[in-house]
Motif scaffolding. Structure first.
Motif, short mmCIF file in Angstrom:
data_model
loop_
_atom_site.label_atom_id
_atom_site.label_comp_id
_atom_site.label_asym_id
_atom_site.label_seq_id
_atom_site.Cartn_x
_atom_site.Cartn_y
_atom_site.Cartn_z
N ALA A 1 15.27 50.34 37.40
CA ALA A 1 16.34 50.11 38.38
C ALA A 1 16.64 48.64 38.56
N GLU A 2 15.62 47.77 38.32
CA GLU A 2 15.85 46.36 38.53
C GLU A 2 16.96 45.82 37.65
N ASN A 3 17.24 46.49 36.52
CA ASN A 3 18.28 46.00 35.61
C ASN A 3 19.66 46.03 36.25
N TYR A 4 19.78 46.70 37.41
CA TYR A 4 21.08 46.72 38.06
C TYR A 4 21.24 45.60 39.07
N ARG A 5 20.27 44.70 39.14
CA ARG A 5 20.52 43.47 39.86
C ARG A 5 21.51 42.64 39.04
N ASP A 6 22.21 41.76 39.70
CA ASP A 6 23.21 40.95 39.00
C ASP A 6 22.57 40.09 37.92
N GLU A 7 23.01 40.28 36.68
CA GLU A 7 22.53 39.48 35.57
C GLU A 7 23.63 38.58 35.03
N LEU A 8 24.86 38.87 35.38
CA LEU A 8 26.01 38.08 34.97
C LEU A 8 26.55 37.33 36.18
N ARG A 9 27.00 36.13 35.98
CA ARG A 9 27.48 35.30 37.08
C ARG A 9 28.75 35.89 37.71
N ARG A 10 28.82 35.87 39.04
CA ARG A 10 30.05 36.28 39.74
C ARG A 10 30.97 35.06 39.83
N THR A 11 31.73 34.86 38.79
CA THR A 11 32.58 33.67 38.70
C THR A 11 34.07 34.00 38.66
N ILE A 12 34.43 35.29 38.60
CA ILE A 12 35.83 35.67 38.41
C ILE A 12 36.55 35.72 39.75
N SER A 13 37.61 34.95 39.85
CA SER A 13 38.41 34.86 41.08
C SER A 13 39.47 35.96 41.09
N PRO A 14 40.15 36.15 42.23
CA PRO A 14 41.23 37.16 42.27
C PRO A 14 42.30 36.93 41.20
N PHE A 15 42.73 35.68 41.00
CA PHE A 15 43.74 35.45 39.97
C PHE A 15 43.20 35.76 38.59
N GLN A 16 41.94 35.40 38.33
CA GLN A 16 41.37 35.68 37.01
C GLN A 16 41.22 37.18 36.78
N SER A 17 40.92 37.94 37.84
CA SER A 17 40.85 39.39 37.71
C SER A 17 42.23 39.95 37.37
N PHE A 18 43.25 39.46 38.07
CA PHE A 18 44.63 39.85 37.75
C PHE A 18 44.97 39.44 36.32
N ALA A 19 44.52 38.26 35.91
CA ALA A 19 44.81 37.76 34.57
C ALA A 19 44.18 38.63 33.50
N VAL A 20 43.00 39.19 33.79
CA VAL A 20 42.34 40.10 32.84
C VAL A 20 43.20 41.34 32.63
N ALA A 21 43.63 41.96 33.75
CA ALA A 21 44.47 43.16 33.65
C ALA A 21 45.81 42.84 33.02
N PHE A 22 46.43 41.75 33.45
CA PHE A 22 47.73 41.32 32.93
C PHE A 22 47.62 40.97 31.45
N GLY A 23 46.55 40.25 31.09
CA GLY A 23 46.39 39.81 29.71
C GLY A 23 46.12 40.96 28.76
N PHE A 24 45.38 41.97 29.21
CA PHE A 24 45.10 43.13 28.36
C PHE A 24 46.39 43.89 28.10
N VAL A 25 47.16 44.13 29.16
CA VAL A 25 48.41 44.88 28.99
C VAL A 25 49.37 44.12 28.07
N SER A 26 49.65 42.87 28.39
CA SER A 26 50.44 41.97 27.54
C SER A 26 51.71 42.61 27.00
N ILE A 27 52.79 42.47 27.73
CA ILE A 27 54.07 43.02 27.27
C ILE A 27 54.52 42.36 25.98
N ALA A 28 54.15 41.10 25.79
CA ALA A 28 54.53 40.43 24.54
C ALA A 28 53.94 41.18 23.35
#
Length: 512
Positions: A18-45
């Motif tokens: 169960a300990e493996n579910y402690r945070d192992e990756l840094r919480r560095t993603i901001s609200p804009f970066q989260s939006f950018a991930v979704a926006f960038g994946f979709v990519s209308i271009a």
């Protein structure tokens, strides 16, 4: 809202603790970066440059009117995904949700299907750069071999960026998304402006069927063929996917229960509006839609002809950056899914793939693995003249299957979901579900068309490989051995004090 009560009992020793579910990756993603991930994946271009020519050939210019239908349908799906991600904000998204709300065997199947999708869509997106844009931008003839070679190099560059730094990758993607927003809006304004100034706009083309006969144009088709207008939904169905990638980085996002759902629906809505304006501009400026349909680079041809070589090339460079970023985000999402399943000892080679680089705090091994498998898929399609259509066909069918399964699960389990602090559908839940079901049923019927035979073959092969490994897991561990490990309480992750500690005290990962 303790997610532990939705987890199964204690796992056997074959599963990680169960300990493996402690945070192992840094919480560095901001609200804009989260939006950018979704926006960038979709990519209308990416989506429009890839599929516009296919839609001209199957549906004619009038096929662009299927775009608003797709946007509405996918927006409903995004809202339901947002509701799930607000309640179970864990890396692995569909794999985690299905495993914990139904059973881990179904969860594993969804995880493998998602991996299959992410691999093929990475290849499809990166292939777009080399096959539909670079030849026009730099004035060379695209061949099967040089397209393959350029795409392979692009994938290696993306993998290096992801393996070296998540924060740099996110910053690059944020810049690329800003470029895409500015670039696509600029393209729309310039195309309409130049078209108006030179009297090139002809809005009657928006209702032209091109070389497609008007007889039975709006019919649903036959048992093995979809109708012309129905086939036009491929344009939006290929493009407006991947918004859920924001949920796959939940464990690296600040306040994911609030940020991730908003990022998903905002990405779908904003891209839907901008994309439709761009489609109207390009179609109204199509001098001869029938002739344009024969081109391998129809959108780039229109931009080049209307805006001239200098402005056209400058804007196409911005599109290249946008598409590169799209492939980058998709590969990033793929690595996180592989890592999440490996952390639970559910993925082939999990002993190596679950490790996090102690210096860069990235799942480096999972990144290299995802890139290599994508290279194998690319090589398999590299000598196929219809490679791009096969790739985007599979990359459209797979998310439709994933979305349909997830929505069915949501309907069955929605009364058992924990409360959400960040996002609620409230009284809109029932109409959202109804619209999502209608849309997904309609979309899946599209793939009965025989031209998707290659896409079905790829999916069948990957499912056979996955099924073999699942059988091995069941034989060696038994069903109980696939029980999901408990996670730490989501309440404590969402608690401000606990989050402050997690953000400032990243635990080192043991090699286990």
């Amino acid at each position: 809202m303790n997610i532990r009560k939705h987890s199964s009992n204690t796992v056997k020793s074959a599963s990680p603790p169960a300990e493996n579910y402690r945070d192992e990756l840094r919480r560095t993603i901001s609200p804009f970066q989260s939006f950018a991930v979704a926006f960038g994946f979709v990519s209308i271009a990416t989506g429009i440059f890839t599929t516009y020519g296919a839609v001209l050939n199957s549906s004619g210019p009038m096929g662009i009117w299927t775009w608003p239908i797709v946007v509405l349908g996918q927006l409903m799906v995004a809202l339901l995904f947002g509701s799930l991600s607000a309640r179970i904000p864990v890396t692995g998204y569909v794999y985690q949700w299905m495993s914990r709300l139904t059973n881990p065997v179904l969860g594993w199947m969804m995880g493998w299907l998602s991996f299959t999708f992410l691999i093929i869509v990475t290849a499809a997106v990166d292939y777009t750069i080399a096959s539909t844009i670079l030849p026009v931008t730099f004035g060379y003839v695209a061949t099967l071999n040089n397209t393959w070679g350029i795409t392979a190099v692009v994938m290696v560059l993306q993998a290096i960026m992801i393996a070296c730094s998540t924060s740099f990758t996110q910053r690059f993607n944020g810049i690329a998304v800003t470029i895409q927003l500015v670039g696509m809006l600029s393209l729309v304004v310039l195309l309409f402006g130049a078209g108006y100034a030179h009297n090139l706009l002809d809005f009657s083309r928006l209702f032209d069927t091109g070389s497609i006969a008007r007889t039975d144009y709006f019919s649903l088709g036959t048992l093995t063929h979809a109708g012309p207008f129905v086939l036009g939904t491929l344009l939006g169905a290929f493009t407006i996917v991947g918004f859920e990638s924001a949920a796959n980085l939940a464990e690296e996002t600040h306040e994911p229960e609030r940020v991730v759902p908003k990022a998903m629906w905002q990405a779908v809505l904003s891209l839907g509006i901008i994309g439709f304006l761009f489609l109207v501009a390009v179609t109204a400026l199509a001098k001869d839609p029938t002739e344009l349909a024969r081109s391998g680079t129809p959108v780039a041809d229109v931009i080049y002809r209307v805006l001239g070589p200098v402005t056209g090339n400058a804007l196409l460079v911005l599109v290249i950056i946008s598409i590169f970023s799209c492939g980058l985000v998709i590969m990033l999402s793929s690595t996180r899914l592989v890592w999440a399943m490996s952390r639970d000892a559910r993925f082939p080679g999990h002993q190596i793939l679950h490790k996090v680089d102690p210096t860069h705090f990235t799942p480096r091994n999972a990144t290299v693995f995802s890139m290599l498998i994508t290279q194998v898929v690319l090589a398999a399609f590299s000598q196929d003249q219809s490679a791009l259509f096969t790739l985007f066909g599979a990359a459209t069918l797979l998310p439709a299957m994933i979305y349909a399964a997830t929505v069915i699960m949501y309907i069955a389990k929605r009364k058992q979901l924990p409360e959400s602090r960040g996002f609620k559908l409230g009284i809109w839940e029932t109409p959202v579900i109804c619209l999502a079901v209608i849309w997904l049923a309609f979309e899946l019927l599209l793939f009965r068309d025989e031209q998707f035979r290659g896409a079905w073959s790829y999916i069948a092969l990957m499912c056979a490989i996955g099924g073999t490994y699942l059988a091995y897991l069941l034989l060696t561990r038994g069903r109980q051995g696939l029980t999901m490990p408990d996670m730490i309480s989501i309440d404590s992750v969402l608690d401000n004090d606990a989050r402050s500690v997690l953000n400032n005290d990243v635990r080192s990962m043991t090699d286990n």
